[in-house]
Write a protein that holds these residues in place. Structure first.
Motif, PDB file in Angstrom:
ATOM      1  N   ALA A   1       0.857  -1.185   0.000  1.00  0.00           N
ATOM      2  CA  ALA A   1       0.000   0.000   0.000  1.00  0.00           C
ATOM      3  C   ALA A   1       0.892   1.233   0.000  1.00  0.00           C
ATOM      4  N   HIS A   2       0.390   2.287  -0.575  1.00  0.00           N
ATOM      5  CA  HIS A   2       1.174   3.516  -0.615  1.00  0.00           C
ATOM      6  C   HIS A   2       0.457   4.630   0.139  1.00  0.00           C
ATOM      7  N   CYS A   3      -0.625   5.137  -0.407  1.00  0.00           N
ATOM      8  CA  CYS A   3      -1.322   6.212   0.296  1.00  0.00           C
ATOM      9  C   CYS A   3      -2.774   5.864   0.597  1.00  0.00           C
ATOM     10  N   ASP A   4      -3.379   5.043  -0.224  1.00  0.00           N
ATOM     11  CA  ASP A   4      -4.802   4.779  -0.063  1.00  0.00           C
ATOM     12  C   ASP A   4      -5.111   4.000   1.209  1.00  0.00           C
ATOM     13  N   TYR A   5      -6.301   4.239   1.724  1.00  0.00           N
ATOM     14  CA  TYR A   5      -6.793   3.561   2.924  1.00  0.00           C
ATOM     15  C   TYR A   5      -7.459   2.258   2.508  1.00  0.00           C
TER      16      TYR A   5
ATOM     17  N   SER B   1      -6.045   8.650  -3.694  1.00  0.00           N
ATOM     18  CA  SER B   1      -7.242   8.764  -4.520  1.00  0.00           C
ATOM     19  C   SER B   1      -8.273   9.664  -3.859  1.00  0.00           C
ATOM     20  N   ARG B   2      -8.141   9.829  -2.534  1.00  0.00           N
ATOM     21  CA  ARG B   2      -9.040  10.721  -1.797  1.00  0.00           C
ATOM     22  C   ARG B   2      -8.221  11.558  -0.832  1.00  0.00           C
TER      23      ARG B   2
ATOM     24  N   VAL C   1      -5.666  19.971  -3.599  1.00  0.00           N
ATOM     25  CA  VAL C   1      -4.376  19.285  -3.550  1.00  0.00           C
ATOM     26  C   VAL C   1      -4.185  18.466  -4.823  1.00  0.00           C
ATOM     27  N   ARG C   2      -3.003  18.558  -5.401  1.00  0.00           N
ATOM     28  CA  ARG C   2      -2.695  17.698  -6.542  1.00  0.00           C
ATOM     29  C   ARG C   2      -2.691  16.247  -6.090  1.00  0.00           C
TER      30      ARG C   2
ATOM     31  N   SER D   1      -0.328  14.043 -13.187  1.00  0.00           N
ATOM     32  CA  SER D   1      -1.706  14.316 -13.570  1.00  0.00           C
ATOM     33  C   SER D   1      -2.124  15.701 -13.127  1.00  0.00           C
ATOM     34  N   GLU D   2      -3.092  16.264 -13.817  1.00  0.00           N
ATOM     35  CA  GLU D   2      -3.672  17.541 -13.402  1.00  0.00           C
ATOM     36  C   GLU D   2      -4.854  17.329 -12.461  1.00  0.00           C
ATOM     37  N   TYR D   3      -5.151  16.064 -12.179  1.00  0.00           N
ATOM     38  CA  TYR D   3      -6.264  15.734 -11.299  1.00  0.00           C
ATOM     39  C   TYR D   3      -5.999  16.261  -9.875  1.00  0.00           C
ATOM     40  N   ILE D   4      -7.000  16.903  -9.291  1.00  0.00           N
ATOM     41  CA  ILE D   4      -6.854  17.431  -7.946  1.00  0.00           C
ATOM     42  C   ILE D   4      -7.918  16.837  -7.030  1.00  0.00           C
ATOM     43  N   LEU D   5      -7.609  16.831  -5.735  1.00  0.00           N
ATOM     44  CA  LEU D   5      -8.533  16.267  -4.746  1.00  0.00           C
ATOM     45  C   LEU D   5      -9.331  17.386  -4.106  1.00  0.00           C
TER      46      LEU D   5
END
Length: 345
Positions: A117-121, A319-320, A335-336, A341-345
């Motif tokens: 796992a990296h960042c996701d819960y 992802s969240r 937050v990026r 990616s240009e996707y932001i949270l």
């Protein structure tokens, strides 16, 4: 910069809560001492530096607590963290000899599961028997979602990531010299523990200490570093909110910070003699924080509590948004999610 203030509900103040924590620990000790080792949460390798190791240990501790497992962490990782913290992992932690005897038991071998796992819960890990009996559950990756250990916030701050007495004594000289220089008075702090020292600082001379962590060296080439405007906006916010605000700056680029902040009477840089552990502890003693990207700064804010202003420049990789940032982290804008990616949270 418009910031909505969300007060932290996590800081432990009341005696009743502390008593509850002690009772909880004793109950857990009794349960674990009476039971056989039914499952083990295991850390063998770490990716990244000190802050990443803190995330791994905190996540492993949270999972072990949740599923009544024991905990085994390779000695190299333990020793690195113990250079700064007391790291009281009892009674979960088992010895190397115990772990080896269990893994070499041919008559009743334990099943080994490795989870990356990296960042996701990982919500499935909250389910009953998510770590089945007879399992060695190995953590790989970064495990940077605080939700894996949020339930045990009090224990993380009061028993595990608690500064050693030698570091507390060293960083206390920073504050003693400040008060002697500014007020002509040399205070005598009682260094019983981190929390009591922090309380003394918050009550002394009505000073509000704000910690600032500025990470630059490895972040500039990859566009993760915060700009000067963010730092000054955050300083302006706290200065207006707390009339007697004083700022302590720790950075991997002290020369840059010295030029940036100049000779402002209420902004101080940590001494060159301070190690990264000294920097972490002195900023965690502050009441509030201004942090830039990276897990080291994240932990400064988490251990300090209070209000934490975090720059949106740093991509969490989640992802969240709430997987990485507690609700009391005050973030300037979106937050990026990822650098690519240009996707932001």
């Amino acid at each position: 910069m418009k910031i909505k203030v969300v007060p932290s509900t996590s800081v432990i103040n009341s005696k009743n809560q502390n008593i509850s924590l002690e009772q909880n620990i004793k109950l857990r000790q009794n349960i674990l001492s009476d039971q056989k080792i039914i499952c083990i949460v295991y850390i063998q390798n770490t990716n990244g530096r000190f802050g990443n190791r803190m995330f791994l240990i905190a996540s492993a501790y949270g999972l072990a607590r949740l599923h009544f497992c024991h905990l085994y962490i390779e000695l190299e990782i333990i020793n690195k963290l113990k250079s700064v913290f007391i790291l009281d992992l009892s009674p979960l932690l088992i010895s190397s000899s115990t772990f080896k005897s269990l893994t070499r038991n041919r008559s009743k071998p334990m099943n080994r599961i490795t989870k990356i796992a990296h960042c996701d819960y990982i919500t499935t890990l909250t389910r009953p028997n998510a770590i089945p009996p007879g399992t060695i559950f190995e953590l790989e990756g970064h495990w940077q979602s605080y939700l894996h250990f949020a339930k045990y916030y009090e224990e993380i701050r009061q028993r595990i990531f608690v500064p050693s007495q030698s570091i507390l004594k060293k960083v206390s000289t920073f504050f003693i010299e400040y008060y002697q220089r500014q007020l002509g008075y040399r205070p005598q702090f009682v260094l019983e523990n981190h929390q009591s020292f922090k309380k003394q600082l918050s009550q002394f001379n009505s000073t509000t200490w704000i910690g600032i962590h500025v990470r630059r060296s490895d972040f500039i080439p990859i566009n993760y570093s915060s700009n000067d405007a963010y730092l000054f906006d955050a300083i302006k916010y706290y200065s207006a909110r707390y009339p007697n605000a004083h700022f302590i700056v720790a950075s991997d680029d002290k020369v840059y910070c010295k030029k940036l902040f100049g000779d402002r009477s209420n902004i101080f840089l940590t001494p060159r003699s301070f190690s990264f552990g000294d920097d972490l502890v002195v900023l965690s003693l502050c009441q509030h924080s201004i942090i830039t990207g990276g897990t080291f700064g994240w932990w400064i804010g988490y251990l300090a509590g209070g209000e934490v202003i975090h720059d949106k420049t740093y991509p969490s990789g989640c992802s969240r948004r709430e997987y990485y940032y507690p609700p009391w982290f005050l973030i300037d804008g979106n937050v990026r999610a990822h650098i690519t990616s240009e996707y932001i949270l």
